[in-house]
Scaffold this active site. Structure first.
Site: not given
Lengths: 228, 83
Positions: A205, A87, A207
């Site tokens: 993302h 990002c 994560e």
């Protein structure tokens, strides 16, 4: 052996990344970008996290890209240390020259926070070895400036060189319908490789798609690239 | 040394989509204005001392190349004036 997660002023996915890596039993440490000691001696990987470094002044990622620690990051990347930009980290990666192209204002001119499907374009990189060629994974996006932009001829060359890693697609992997391209990225590009396969950036993302408690876990394989 | 003001104008390359400009244009149209097109640009004014106009231009050009513009998506121009 530790993954250095670089925290800039305005990073806000650094702790998410740390928790996600810990969940995968990958040692990680948050490193403040102005830390006099720079990168830890035992740095085995570098993650540029999401957020709004420097309040997106000038352009998203432009200021962080010129932070002194980025010289160290570029040197480490050239030495083969795996580097992943997520990002805002992807914007920093492009602004710093680690990867080519630019992530700029979404076609909608709006911030978009939603789940998207990504097609894995090749499975022979550290970041995608967990997947099959053409596999579709579901990962969230949260950005206002994620539209991948680059000169048409250069994009064709990058594609020929196999440097497009992920494309936005539908749940079956088709990319033709414009509605599956959340931000208007050229050729649906969601993530690209740098000059080597150990350097990659992507707007979605991973994560946020790693801890089972918060939804899907399709992003795990990307972060596992740090353990390969 | 002479005091100069350099004006750097950074705009998107021709053909690069500008969603913010399109949104601004629509807002103007909603206000009742008639317009054919709208483009946006960033303008930076830099005060500096330099030996000559050429020296000032070289330095500001490098500033634009390395930070103020992103050559992937932007064109820019530099104007130098004595201040």
């Amino acid at each position: 052996m530790t993954v250095a997660i670089i925290r800039f002023g305005g990073s806000n996915c650094d702790r998410d990344a740390e928790r996600a890596l810990e969940h995968l039993d990958i040692d990680a440490e948050i490193v403040w970008h102005e830390d006099e000691d720079g990168l830890p001696a035992e740095t085995s990987g570098i993650l540029l996290p999401g957020g709004f470094s420097y309040g997106d002044y000038l352009r998203a990622g432009a200021m962080a890209a010129h932070s002194p620690i980025m010289d160290e990051v570029r040197e480490a990347a050239a030495d083969g240390v795996p580097v992943l930009g997520v990002c805002n980290g992807a914007q920093v990666g492009c602004e710093s020259g680690l990867t080519e192209g630019a992530f700029t204002t979404n076609e909608s001119a709006r911030f978009q926070c939603e789940h998207v499907y990504l097609r894995v374009e090749r499975d022979d990189t550290p970041w995608t070895a967990a997947y099959e060629d053409g596999e579709v994974i579901e990962v969230p996006i949260a950005h206002g400036e994620g539209r991948y932009e680059i000169d048409d001829d250069r994009l064709a060359e990058l594609e020929d060189e196999g440097r497009v890693l992920f494309r936005y697609c539908d749940e079956n992997g088709a990319v033709d319908d414009p509605s599956v391209n959340p931000n208007g990225s050229k050729h649906n590009v969601a993530g690209v490789l740098g000059e080597t396969e150990t350097v990659a950036v992507l707007m979605p993302h991973p994560e946020r798609a790693t801890l089972p408690d918060v939804g899907g876990v399709d992003g795990q394989g990307i972060l596992e690239g740090f353990a390969r | 040394m002479t005091a100069y003001t350099a004006t750097v104008t950074v705009r998107l390359k021709h053909g690069v989509l500008d969603p913010e400009a399109e949104t601004t244009q629509r807002a103007l149209e909603r206000l009742g204005f008639e317009l054919a097109d709208l483009r946006s640009a960033d303008r930076f004014e830099i005060d500096l001392e330099a030996d000559s106009t050429g020296d000032a231009e070289d330095r500001v050009d490098e500033m634009a190349e390395r930070l103020l513009a992103n050559p992937t998506i932007h064109d820019y121009d530099v104007e130098i004036a004595e201040r």
